[in-house]
Design an enzyme around this catalytic site. Sequence first.
Site: not given
Ligand code: ACK
Length: 216
Positions: A69, A71, A147, A149
């Site tokens: 995904h 985010t 992005h 991951t």
């Molecule tokens: O890979 P990502 O974008 O990085 O997807 C996961 C998702 O939320 C579930 O953990 C993202 N994530 C975690 N903490 C944060 C944060 N503080 N700010 C932005 N994205 C986050 C994580």
Amino acid sequence: EALSQPLLPLYYGWFLTHESGHHLKSLCNKFLKVMKELSEDKKHVEEFSLKSGEKPIDFETFHHEGPLHCTTKYCDYGSAEGASEYSEKKAVKDNYGAAFKLAIEALFITPRTLGARVKLTKDQLLLWPEDDEEQCNASLPFGSRAHITLGVAPGVQDVQTGIDLLEMVSMMQKGDKCEMVSEVSEGKLSYFRQDRWMLELNKKEEVKSVFSGYYS
Ligand code: ACK
């Protein structure tokens, strides 16, 4: 019976379809193959020998759990700052469950993370949160963190992928990007010091996705 209070997800984002996830993973495997060949090529020993005290990248140990995904807003089930405001946004409500094409413009790898950089359209930026702190601090364009991951090293959290991307984008903006290492058939490969690499794709890859929340 309906709940009187709305439930907030762990995060909102665009979730790749099964087929597109598959496609992106195979693109990523091609990238890793190029990186592996480079690391074995004596000409590039310099770029692969770390001076920062970190261990060299071991691609084999990278892993990823959960759906692929991009985010938009991390809500932490409502505990994160701005979570309920975000969920109330008109764009979020209107687009919940809608299908989107996301454009992948680059793939990147660091000793901690492996990700795909997403280039958001104007309409997609309507779903981007206004309060992205790291992005603001580095005064980077809106949506710079976007992005997907694809993997993280053992002991590294997924959130690191966006942070690594922001650092690389910031270096690119300052013209601090180290040299272009080579032109491979997929695009231009650049090296950013400390074992950070980005492959800018010649042709943006499109992936299909659905905008939604992740509640587990
Ligand atoms: O890979 P990502 O974008 O990085 O997807 C996961 C998702 O939320 C579930 O953990 C993202 N994530 C975690 N903490 C944060 C944060 N503080 N700010 C932005 N994205 C986050 C994580």
